[in-house]
Design a protein around this motif. Structure first.
Motif, PDB file in Angstrom:
ATOM      1  N   MET A  20     -27.330  28.790 -12.189  1.00  0.00           N
ATOM      2  CA  MET A  20     -26.439  29.726 -12.879  1.00  0.00           C
ATOM      3  C   MET A  20     -26.631  29.607 -14.393  1.00  0.00           C
ATOM      4  O   MET A  20     -26.686  28.503 -14.927  1.00  0.00           O
ATOM      5  CB  MET A  20     -24.973  29.407 -12.562  1.00  0.00           C
ATOM      6  N   ALA A  21     -26.727  30.754 -15.041  1.00  0.00           N
ATOM      7  CA  ALA A  21     -26.805  30.762 -16.499  1.00  0.00           C
ATOM      8  C   ALA A  21     -25.405  30.997 -17.045  1.00  0.00           C
ATOM      9  O   ALA A  21     -24.606  31.713 -16.441  1.00  0.00           O
ATOM     10  CB  ALA A  21     -27.742  31.861 -16.969  1.00  0.00           C
ATOM     11  N   ARG A  22     -25.120  30.405 -18.191  1.00  0.00           N
ATOM     12  CA  ARG A  22     -23.782  30.533 -18.777  1.00  0.00           C
ATOM     13  C   ARG A  22     -23.837  31.282 -20.102  1.00  0.00           C
ATOM     14  O   ARG A  22     -24.571  30.890 -21.011  1.00  0.00           O
ATOM     15  CB  ARG A  22     -23.175  29.142 -19.034  1.00  0.00           C
ATOM     16  N   LYS A  48     -22.347  39.682 -16.899  1.00  0.00           N
ATOM     17  CA  LYS A  48     -21.957  39.229 -15.556  1.00  0.00           C
ATOM     18  C   LYS A  48     -22.631  40.062 -14.463  1.00  0.00           C
ATOM     19  O   LYS A  48     -22.780  39.609 -13.327  1.00  0.00           O
ATOM     20  CB  LYS A  48     -20.430  39.343 -15.429  1.00  0.00           C
ATOM     21  N   SER A  49     -23.038  41.281 -14.819  1.00  0.00           N
ATOM     22  CA  SER A  49     -23.675  42.141 -13.812  1.00  0.00           C
ATOM     23  C   SER A  49     -25.072  41.624 -13.451  1.00  0.00           C
ATOM     24  O   SER A  49     -25.669  42.066 -12.476  1.00  0.00           O
ATOM     25  CB  SER A  49     -23.763  43.585 -14.327  1.00  0.00           C
ATOM     26  N   VAL A  50     -25.591  40.715 -14.235  1.00  0.00           N
ATOM     27  CA  VAL A  50     -26.895  40.111 -13.921  1.00  0.00           C
ATOM     28  C   VAL A  50     -26.644  38.987 -12.910  1.00  0.00           C
ATOM     29  O   VAL A  50     -25.836  38.097 -13.178  1.00  0.00           O
ATOM     30  CB  VAL A  50     -27.556  39.539 -15.211  1.00  0.00           C
ATOM     31  N   PRO A  51     -27.285  39.032 -11.744  1.00  0.00           N
ATOM     32  CA  PRO A  51     -27.043  37.974 -10.742  1.00  0.00           C
ATOM     33  C   PRO A  51     -27.316  36.589 -11.321  1.00  0.00           C
ATOM     34  O   PRO A  51     -28.239  36.408 -12.122  1.00  0.00           O
ATOM     35  CB  PRO A  51     -28.060  38.310  -9.634  1.00  0.00           C
ATOM     36  N   ASN A  52     -26.475  35.650 -10.909  1.00  0.00           N
ATOM     37  CA  ASN A  52     -26.574  34.249 -11.347  1.00  0.00           C
ATOM     38  C   ASN A  52     -26.202  34.018 -12.810  1.00  0.00           C
ATOM     39  O   ASN A  52     -26.630  33.038 -13.406  1.00  0.00           O
ATOM     40  CB  ASN A  52     -27.969  33.662 -11.090  1.00  0.00           C
ATOM     41  N   VAL A  53     -25.463  34.955 -13.375  1.00  0.00           N
ATOM     42  CA  VAL A  53     -24.971  34.740 -14.736  1.00  0.00           C
ATOM     43  C   VAL A  53     -23.456  34.653 -14.698  1.00  0.00           C
ATOM     44  O   VAL A  53     -22.793  35.532 -14.139  1.00  0.00           O
ATOM     45  CB  VAL A  53     -25.403  35.875 -15.698  1.00  0.00           C
ATOM     46  N   GLU A  54     -22.913  33.582 -15.240  1.00  0.00           N
ATOM     47  CA  GLU A  54     -21.460  33.494 -15.360  1.00  0.00           C
ATOM     48  C   GLU A  54     -21.086  33.552 -16.834  1.00  0.00           C
ATOM     49  O   GLU A  54     -21.873  33.157 -17.699  1.00  0.00           O
ATOM     50  CB  GLU A  54     -20.914  32.230 -14.682  1.00  0.00           C
ATOM     51  N   VAL A  55     -19.895  34.097 -17.103  1.00  0.00           N
ATOM     52  CA  VAL A  55     -19.517  34.332 -18.494  1.00  0.00           C
ATOM     53  C   VAL A  55     -18.164  33.692 -18.793  1.00  0.00           C
ATOM     54  O   VAL A  55     -17.360  33.466 -17.887  1.00  0.00           O
ATOM     55  CB  VAL A  55     -19.440  35.850 -18.809  1.00  0.00           C
ATOM     56  N   GLU A  56     -17.942  33.418 -20.052  1.00  0.00           N
ATOM     57  CA  GLU A  56     -16.622  32.930 -20.466  1.00  0.00           C
ATOM     58  C   GLU A  56     -16.276  33.510 -21.825  1.00  0.00           C
ATOM     59  O   GLU A  56     -17.102  33.494 -22.748  1.00  0.00           O
ATOM     60  CB  GLU A  56     -16.628  31.394 -20.555  1.00  0.00           C
TER      61      GLU A  56
END
Ligand SMILES: Cc1cc2nc3c(=O)[nH]c(=O)nc-3n(C[C@H](O)[C@H](O)[C@H](O)COP(=O)(O)O)c2cc1C
Length: 329
Positions: A20-22, A48-56
């Motif tokens: 997962m990328a942050r 976030k629409s990119v798979p495996n990307v989580e955002v904060e």
């Protein structure tokens, strides 16, 4: 083994093997429901629409940190951490620092204050100073957003953020200067920018971060809102843009620099700046830029030796800073 055990195992592996990328979105506005956050949220949705990307979404005002105190401890200590007792300090244990070092991409979202980027965003960038010495953020993808709702100057503010990303050797993915008078048009653009940033962050996570050389990053920024030509030339020629009137030539002619090593570096900077001027006059921008990068590295090290090393910092420049290897004339 039951079905639920299998589900547990699958979840365990998908969490730990998913790469997962942050992406962190830093909000400089105090208004948690204001215009800037609206644009930032859209960009985070895009990421976030990119798979495996989580955002904060990081509300900078929720963290405790103030300006840099110019103690230069971050340069001296081998780990290059900040010793202030706050969320960007505690020698790398600060709450916000910990988030920053785990991230694969940044979105800086600044409200326009005084025709410029807001002070909180600027303060936060200032506190990234230790990363300049460790080199850990070199090559991290970054995007910028500025939002104005009155007189404007969102473009000036965005150029400023781009300049800061350049000084931190970040990989500038793009910038979005917004006036709320065209918010409707800006929101889909913000989503697209976020998506691009998300893709770059995923690459950062999967392939590892590759620190660009100075030459690569200077070239890379040539088509960005803040570019090396003509800004850096203006800087070295005391605003004249005439290479014959460079600050380097002035220092050599007037004997402003006293330390032997500094003078040697200054002479090399002068030679390279002459090379830059020569290539530039021939419209050979590639070689002009190469010479300018070298001139700038020699200039930086000369000023360090003359003004910083004994008076201020009491240490030589760290390895990651403007490396001189391969720069000899
Ligand atoms: C101290 C301060 C200075 C400001 N200066 C500007 C300005 O130079 N230009 C402008 O268009 N708006 C200015 N504004 C208004 C902000 O740009 C406005 O708050 C904008 O909507 C930012 O988004 P926000 O809703 O997140 O605060 C200023 C606001 C403050 C609090």
């Amino acid at each position: 083994m039951s079905l639920s055990d299998n589900v547990y195992i699958v979840n365990f592996f998908s969490i730990y093997l998913s790469d997962m990328a942050r992406v962190l979105g830093f909000l400089g506005s105090a208004r948690k429901d204001g215009y800037t956050v609206k644009v930032l949220n859209e960009a985070l949705e895009g990421a976030k629409s990119v798979p495996n990307v989580e955002v904060e979404l990081v509300y900078l005002l929720d963290y405790s940190f103030g300006p840099c105190t110019s103690c230069y401890e971050c340069i001296r200590m081998p780990e290059h951490r900040c010793i202030q007792q706050d969320d960007m300090g505690f020698k790398g244990e600060g709450k916000l620092w910990k988030k920053v070092e785990k991230a694969n991409g940044f979105i800086f979202a600044a409200p326009v204050h005084f025709w410029s980027a807001d002070a909180l965003t600027h303060t936060f960038i200032e506190r990234l100073y230790p990363f300049l010495w460790s080199g850990e953020l070199k090559g991290i993808p970054a995007a910028t957003i500025t939002v104005a709702s009155n007189q404007g100057f969102q473009i000036v503010a965005n150029t400023m953020l781009c300049e800061w990303a350049f000084t931190m050797v970040m990989k500038y993915v793009g910038g979005l200067p917004v006036h709320v008078a065209y918010l409707d048009e800006a929101l889909p653009r913000a989503r697209y920018l976020g998506m691009k940033l998300g893709e770059a962050a995923l690459k950062d996570e999967k392939e590892g971060r590759k620190a660009p050389t100075d030459e690569e990053i200077w070239l890379y920024y040539q088509d960005k809102p803040w570019s090396v030509f003509p800004n850096y030339i203006e800087n070295l020629t005391m605003g004249t843009r005439d290479p014959k009137l460079s600050i380097i030539k002035r220092a050599l002619a007037l004997g402003t620099f006293k330390r032997k090593e500094a003078i040697e570096l200054l002479k090399k900077a002068d030679e390279e700046f002459d090379n830059y001027a020569h290539y530039y006059s021939l419209n050979d921008y590639e070689n002009a830029l190469k010479s300018l990068v070298k001139a700038s590295a020699f200039w930086t090290h000369a000023t360090w030796k003359e003004f910083l090393e004994e008076q201020l910092i009491k240490a030589p420049p760290p390895k990651a800073y403007r490396p001189l290897e391969g720069t000899s004339t």
